[in-house]
Motif scaffolding. Structure first.
Motif, mmCIF file in Angstrom:
data_model
loop_
_atom_site.group_PDB
_atom_site.id
_atom_site.type_symbol
_atom_site.label_atom_id
_atom_site.label_comp_id
_atom_site.label_asym_id
_atom_site.label_seq_id
_atom_site.Cartn_x
_atom_site.Cartn_y
_atom_site.Cartn_z
ATOM 1 N N THR A 98 17.106 16.519 -20.665
ATOM 2 C CA THR A 98 17.962 17.620 -21.107
ATOM 3 C C THR A 98 17.958 18.686 -20.025
ATOM 4 O OG1 THR A 98 17.589 17.189 -23.451
ATOM 5 C CG2 THR A 98 18.276 19.416 -22.851
ATOM 6 N N SER A 123 25.108 13.042 -23.090
ATOM 7 C CA SER A 123 25.388 13.538 -24.443
ATOM 8 C C SER A 123 25.318 15.063 -24.434
ATOM 9 C CB SER A 123 24.368 13.005 -25.443
ATOM 10 O OG SER A 123 24.595 11.680 -25.826
ATOM 11 N N SER A 124 26.330 15.731 -24.970
ATOM 12 C CA SER A 124 27.569 15.197 -25.497
ATOM 13 C C SER A 124 28.744 15.824 -24.725
ATOM 14 C CB SER A 124 27.703 15.547 -26.975
ATOM 15 O OG SER A 124 26.748 14.894 -27.767
ATOM 16 N N ASP A 127 32.045 16.629 -27.903
ATOM 17 C CA ASP A 127 31.392 16.239 -29.157
ATOM 18 C C ASP A 127 31.195 14.735 -29.291
ATOM 19 O OD1 ASP A 127 31.122 18.901 -30.103
ATOM 20 O OD2 ASP A 127 33.210 18.879 -30.767
ATOM 21 N N LYS A 128 31.323 13.985 -28.231
ATOM 22 C CA LYS A 128 31.065 12.545 -28.246
ATOM 23 C C LYS A 128 29.768 12.271 -27.488
ATOM 24 C CE LYS A 128 35.952 11.233 -28.474
ATOM 25 N NZ LYS A 128 37.045 10.473 -27.818
ATOM 26 N N ASP A 129 28.879 11.489 -28.110
ATOM 27 C CA ASP A 129 27.581 11.258 -27.488
ATOM 28 C C ASP A 129 27.676 10.220 -26.377
ATOM 29 O OD1 ASP A 129 27.422 8.685 -28.657
ATOM 30 O OD2 ASP A 129 26.412 9.466 -30.428
ATOM 31 N N GLU A 132 29.738 7.054 -26.657
ATOM 32 C CA GLU A 132 31.144 7.159 -27.045
ATOM 33 C C GLU A 132 32.053 7.771 -25.992
ATOM 34 O OE1 GLU A 132 30.616 9.564 -30.515
ATOM 35 O OE2 GLU A 132 30.477 7.835 -31.853
ATOM 36 N N SER A 178 27.780 19.929 -24.623
ATOM 37 C CA SER A 178 26.846 20.365 -25.662
ATOM 38 C C SER A 178 25.789 19.293 -25.877
ATOM 39 C CB SER A 178 27.585 20.640 -26.972
ATOM 40 O OG SER A 178 28.206 19.461 -27.457
ATOM 41 N N ARG A 180 23.716 16.733 -28.413
ATOM 42 C CA ARG A 180 23.960 16.017 -29.649
ATOM 43 C C ARG A 180 23.222 16.735 -30.779
ATOM 44 N NH1 ARG A 180 22.101 9.920 -31.409
ATOM 45 N NH2 ARG A 180 23.859 9.481 -32.794
#
Length: 211
Positions: A98, A123-124, A127-129, A132, A178, A180
């Protein structure tokens, strides 16, 4: 004396410093010294944090996330960091880094070996991790083998490498960045994590880059 001759005489009499600006001295990235990330790791959740040998951190398997947070001098973008990591036990990500992805404070997590043991991604994004979005990449990771991981974060690019091979080349401008939702926020703004996996890390270091 005519006007042309007067102008020539005036320019010739100006100090050299006024007539020619000194050339700027650029600092090449390879000249920026590395700073070790040692001695300031705080266990925040999950399986215990230990030091099996000098310079090596181990996050033990936990029921979900095991995590440690850096509490030393802040790592701030733009920056570059690298470490070696390996999976000792488990089948999910053995290294989740992170990190602050923007000067305004947004963070991302670089997942290595997730979603069954092979996924690499960020991630992310919007808003998709990591499983995705377009940074998703699959590769094989062997247990107990050390992998050299490198991360470079600037305003225009976020790049990652595994053993010298670039696996992510992402342009963040205009995208939502952002973490997850969930316990990974315990690592922010800079930390390491595993998921139901025992992982080890050694020789972590970073260096600031010029904006």
């Amino acid at each position: 004396m005519n006007r042309r001759g007067w102008l020539h005489l005036t320019l010739a009499s100006l100090p050299v410093a006024c007539r020619r600006a000194p050339e700027a001295q650029a600092i090449h990235e390879e000249e920026i010294p590395w700073q070790p990330l040692e001695g300031h790791w705080q266990h925040v959740m999950g399986g215990p944090l230990s030091t099996p040998e000098p310079g090596t951190l181990r996050l033990q398997w936990g029921e979900s996330l095991s995590a440690t947070k850096w509490t030393g001098p802040p790592v701030t973008p733009p920056f570059e960091m690298e470490l070696e990591a390996r999976r000792i036990d488990g089948s999910d990500f053995f290294c989740g880094i992170t990190f602050p992805s923007r000067e305004s404070g947004e963070c991302l997590t670089w997942i290595v070996g997730g979603w069954g043991g092979s996924l690499v991604g960020l991630s992310s994004i919007d808003d998709k991790d990591a499983a995705e979005n377009e940074t998703a990449h699959h590769r094989t990771f062997e247990k107990e083998r050390w992998y050299r991981l490198r991360l470079k974060c600037t305003a225009d690019r976020i790049e990652t490498w595994v053993d010298g091979e670039r696996v992510i080349d992402f342009a963040p401008p205009g995208r939502k960045l952002s973490l997850r939702p969930g316990p990974i926020d315990q690592c922010a703004p800079f930390g390491l994590a595993t998921w139901q996996t025992t992982g080890e890390f050694r020789a972590p270091r970073w260096r600031p880059l010029q904006p």
